[in-house]
Design a protein around this motif. Structure first.
Motif, mmCIF file in Angstrom:
data_model
loop_
_atom_site.group_PDB
_atom_site.id
_atom_site.type_symbol
_atom_site.label_atom_id
_atom_site.label_comp_id
_atom_site.label_asym_id
_atom_site.label_seq_id
_atom_site.Cartn_x
_atom_site.Cartn_y
_atom_site.Cartn_z
ATOM 1 N N ALA A 63 11.408 -0.932 0.860
ATOM 2 C CA ALA A 63 12.407 -0.384 0.252
ATOM 3 C C ALA A 63 12.734 -1.461 -1.634
ATOM 4 C CB ALA A 63 13.942 -0.268 0.879
ATOM 5 N N ALA A 64 12.581 -2.227 -1.335
ATOM 6 C CA ALA A 64 12.634 -3.169 -1.924
ATOM 7 C C ALA A 64 11.277 -2.699 -3.404
ATOM 8 C CB ALA A 64 12.768 -4.742 -1.327
ATOM 9 N N ARG A 65 10.178 -3.084 -2.754
ATOM 10 C CA ARG A 65 9.473 -2.356 -4.059
ATOM 11 C C ARG A 65 10.044 -1.439 -4.686
ATOM 12 N NH1 ARG A 65 7.152 -5.410 -0.014
ATOM 13 N NH2 ARG A 65 5.698 -6.840 0.042
ATOM 14 N N ALA A 66 10.897 -0.081 -4.237
ATOM 15 C CA ALA A 66 10.749 1.105 -4.682
ATOM 16 C C ALA A 66 11.586 0.870 -5.401
ATOM 17 C CB ALA A 66 11.063 1.594 -3.429
ATOM 18 N N ALA A 67 12.651 0.247 -5.289
ATOM 19 C CA ALA A 67 13.894 -0.491 -5.905
ATOM 20 C C ALA A 67 13.678 -1.174 -7.029
ATOM 21 C CB ALA A 67 14.850 -1.350 -5.173
ATOM 22 N N ALA A 68 12.535 -1.593 -6.912
ATOM 23 C CA ALA A 68 11.168 -2.818 -8.006
ATOM 24 C C ALA A 68 11.484 -1.715 -9.048
ATOM 25 C CB ALA A 68 11.307 -3.556 -7.347
ATOM 26 N N LEU A 69 10.835 -0.907 -8.408
ATOM 27 C CA LEU A 69 9.987 0.203 -9.581
ATOM 28 C C LEU A 69 10.375 0.582 -11.094
ATOM 29 C CD1 LEU A 69 7.401 1.489 -9.552
ATOM 30 C CD2 LEU A 69 8.014 3.675 -8.096
ATOM 31 N N VAL A 70 9.831 -0.053 -12.019
ATOM 32 C CA VAL A 70 10.808 0.486 -13.590
ATOM 33 C C VAL A 70 10.374 1.529 -13.351
ATOM 34 C CG1 VAL A 70 10.825 0.214 -15.601
ATOM 35 C CG2 VAL A 70 10.701 -2.064 -14.181
ATOM 36 N N GLN A 71 11.081 2.930 -13.786
ATOM 37 C CA GLN A 71 11.193 3.967 -13.942
ATOM 38 C C GLN A 71 11.686 4.106 -15.828
ATOM 39 O OE1 GLN A 71 12.981 6.065 -10.627
ATOM 40 N NE2 GLN A 71 11.446 8.139 -11.824
ATOM 41 N N GLY A 72 10.995 5.251 -16.393
ATOM 42 C CA GLY A 72 11.262 5.095 -17.793
ATOM 43 C C GLY A 72 9.796 5.765 -18.531
ATOM 44 N N LEU A 86 0.569 -1.511 0.132
ATOM 45 C CA LEU A 86 0.193 0.259 0.114
ATOM 46 C C LEU A 86 0.701 1.089 -0.059
ATOM 47 C CD1 LEU A 86 -2.769 -0.781 2.623
ATOM 48 C CD2 LEU A 86 -2.934 -1.118 -0.051
ATOM 49 N N ALA A 87 1.963 1.210 0.445
ATOM 50 C CA ALA A 87 2.784 1.991 0.701
ATOM 51 C C ALA A 87 3.590 2.355 -0.879
ATOM 52 C CB ALA A 87 3.601 1.844 1.748
ATOM 53 N N ALA A 88 3.992 1.441 -1.189
ATOM 54 C CA ALA A 88 4.875 1.984 -2.425
ATOM 55 C C ALA A 88 3.500 2.465 -3.858
ATOM 56 C CB ALA A 88 5.101 0.473 -3.162
ATOM 57 N N GLU A 89 2.227 2.311 -3.218
ATOM 58 C CA GLU A 89 1.064 2.639 -4.207
ATOM 59 C C GLU A 89 1.119 4.241 -4.054
ATOM 60 O OE1 GLU A 89 -2.951 1.161 -4.132
ATOM 61 O OE2 GLU A 89 -2.161 -0.681 -3.655
ATOM 62 N N GLN A 90 1.776 4.556 -3.317
ATOM 63 C CA GLN A 90 1.807 5.716 -3.546
ATOM 64 C C GLN A 90 2.724 6.747 -4.170
ATOM 65 O OE1 GLN A 90 -1.040 6.984 -0.967
ATOM 66 N NE2 GLN A 90 -1.047 4.639 -0.601
ATOM 67 N N TYR A 91 2.987 5.341 -4.974
ATOM 68 C CA TYR A 91 4.273 6.600 -6.351
ATOM 69 C C TYR A 91 3.373 6.271 -7.541
ATOM 70 C CZ TYR A 91 7.990 6.305 -2.308
ATOM 71 O OH TYR A 91 8.649 6.059 -1.562
ATOM 72 N N ASP A 92 2.376 6.015 -7.381
ATOM 73 C CA ASP A 92 1.302 6.487 -8.674
ATOM 74 C C ASP A 92 1.738 7.053 -8.850
ATOM 75 O OD1 ASP A 92 0.158 4.535 -10.556
ATOM 76 O OD2 ASP A 92 -2.016 6.235 -9.769
ATOM 77 N N ASN A 93 1.756 7.653 -10.565
ATOM 78 C CA ASN A 93 1.313 8.604 -11.432
ATOM 79 C C ASN A 93 2.475 9.716 -10.686
ATOM 80 O OD1 ASN A 93 0.495 10.129 -13.315
ATOM 81 N ND2 ASN A 93 -1.088 11.781 -12.350
ATOM 82 N N ALA A 94 3.795 9.007 -10.155
ATOM 83 C CA ALA A 94 4.808 9.758 -10.015
ATOM 84 C C ALA A 94 4.265 10.516 -8.291
ATOM 85 C CB ALA A 94 5.438 10.743 -11.113
ATOM 86 N N GLY A 95 3.685 9.779 -7.511
ATOM 87 C CA GLY A 95 3.465 10.563 -6.550
ATOM 88 C C GLY A 95 2.064 12.055 -6.714
#
Length: 494
Positions: free
Chosen positions: A314-323, A281-290
């Protein structure tokens, strides 16, 4: 009026988009223009007509002229037309998704799978909901009470850039279903799908002047629109300072306003929580670049599990593919505009200078460049610090710890906002206790961003004024009237 449409057409992702206003069922140019840049690669997508007081006045005049006819149209016929608009959205879903991704940088796969289908659903839901209004009369000492929702008049709808078409139609659909006419002023950073919506609505048979699209800057076109004396409702989504200005302008004519403003929502994680769920749920807060008003950017975690929770997040954030947001594998795209990048980075730099620590992230994505910012988690922050108290609107979370339930609630309640809150706990009784103590328009328990158009939506404190959704939308967009009729024999008194 411009004579050559080709001169006023931008081709975006292979889709022709008219760059003029849509006023009174006609395309209208302006002497001035403004540039719309793509956050994907910084190129200029289009130069659009830049409206001001004259264009705002023309749009309100068109909406005023069209109002009597549309208000007199039966609810069933209005519903039929709005369902036709939804059909048009679905027929052009791919075009809308591609254009919106180019225009605001959100993920193409999200636009295809959820955002644009929600746009069509907005029209269908409110078209059908309007048919249900006023079905039940009630009696008072033999007198019949009949409540009706009467169209209010021309509505000024000023919408944000982070989910342009979905949030625009969240307002447009109920306003039109209620029998009102509309002037829509989309955000200047992402205006293109509003222009496409005008075409779709016209093709669906919406009469001229019922929907008007006014382009331009907020302090020019928007200010002239919301202060116009013939506007009978103003709905605005955006920042708190602009919301104050909108409310002040509308107050001069006692025009009712609905304001959905900023958020600084908490996510409370208790020691009895499922930590994997909490980290998800915390990692979902990065949706749409926050760039989501409802984002739970303040993580409040019980002290005993804070270290383990941080590791999993932190592990989930590291796995988030940006681009590139057009790529299927991308999980986070760019920020919307260079000014937004500077704003977000400024918040982080000031927080670090004040003693915060970056558990991860903490700056721009140097390898990707452009408007890409790394997902960031800041620890060691004080409750009264800027980074905790002010809305960043980017991929930046803060983490604070607590020892007791009371302390958790105190931290959660410790801002001037009240848009939403999320809590994660394995104890149903705690969930009830804590939810009851939180000041928020929406509280999610062990979930996030579960939305239903039947539910009220809005904020408390400086997060807004009013509620929309379900019948609440019609309560706002209508003049609600009660007609009391005496018995047939004329007897009885109040």
């Amino acid at each position: 009026m411009a004579d050559n449409p080709v001169e006023h057409t931008a081709v975006v992702a292979g889709v022709p988009v008219d760059t003029r206003h849509w006023i009174g069922g006609r395309r209208t140019a302006s002497p001035a223009s403004f540039a719309d840049l793509s956050p994907v690669d910084g190129r200029e997508l289009a130069r659009l007509a830049r409206g001001g007081a004259a264009e705002a006045g023309a749009a309100v005049a068109a909406a005023s002229a069209a109002f009597p006819g549309w208000a007199a149209t039966s609810r069933a016929e209005r519903a039929r037309v709005l369902h036709a608009v939804a059909d048009g959205v679905e027929a052009r879903l791919e075009d809308l998704a591609r254009v919106e991704t180019e225009d605001n940088g959100a993920l193409l796969r999200a636009h295809r799978r959820s955002v644009m289908p929600r746009v069509a659903h907005n029209f269908r839901y409110f078209a059908d909901k309007a048919l249900e209004l006023g079905e039940k009369d009630f009696e008072t000492r033999g007198h019949r009470n009949h409540v009706s929702w009467d169209p209010a008049g021309p509505c000024a709808l000023v919408t944000p850039w982070n989910a342009p078409l979905m949030l625009a139609t969240w307002k447009v659909a109920p306003a039109l279903a209620a029998g009102n006419t509309v002037v829509l002023k989309p955000a200047e950073w992402s205006p293109l799908t509003a222009s496409l919506l005008a075409d779709i609505a016209a093709d669906a048979g919406l009469p001229p002047g019922v929907l008007n699209v006014l382009q331009g800057y907020g302090n020019e076109a928007g200010a002239a629109l919301v202060s116009h004396p013939c506007v009978r409702r103003v709905s605005f989504t955006g920042s708190v300072p602009t919301g104050r200005s909108v409310a002040a302008a509308a107050a001069a004519h006692l025009t009712p306003v609905s304001l959905e403003l900023g958020g600084k929502s908490p996510l409370l994680v208790f020691a009895d929580a499922d930590l994997d769920r909490a980290a998800d749920l915390a990692a979902e807060q990065y949706d749409n670049a926050g760039q989501v008003c409802l984002a739970a950017t303040r993580l409040l975690v019980e002290e005993g599990v804070a270290e383990e929770f941080t590791r999993r997040l932190a592990a989930r954030a590291a796995a988030l593919v940006q681009g590139d947001p057009r790529a299927e594998a991308t999980g986070m795209g760019p920020l919307v505009h260079p000014r937004q990048l500077e704003r977000v980075d400024g918040f982080v730099r000031r927080a670090l200078a004040a003693g915060a620590r970056a558990a991860y992230g903490g700056g721009r994505h140097e390898e990707l460049g452009g408007l890409h910012y790394r997902p960031t988690l800041l620890t060691g922050v004080d409750q009264d610090s800027e980074i905790v108290q002010e809305e960043v609107f980017g991929p930046v979370l803060t983490l604070q710890t607590f020892r007791t339930e009371d302390e958790a609630v105190e931290l959660a309640e410790g801002t001037r906002f009240g848009l939403a809150a999320t809590l994660v706990t394995g104890d149903p009784r705690r969930a009830e206790r804590v939810s009851a103590r939180l000041t928020a328009g929406t509280v999610w328990v062990n979930c996030f961003y579960v939305r239903d158009l039947r539910a009220p939506f809005g904020g408390a404190r400086e997060s807004g004024v009013g509620r929309e959704g379900g019948t609440w939308s019609f309560d706002f967009y209508c003049d609600v009237k009660n007609t009391v009729t005496a018995p047939a024999d004329g007897g009885g008194h109040g």
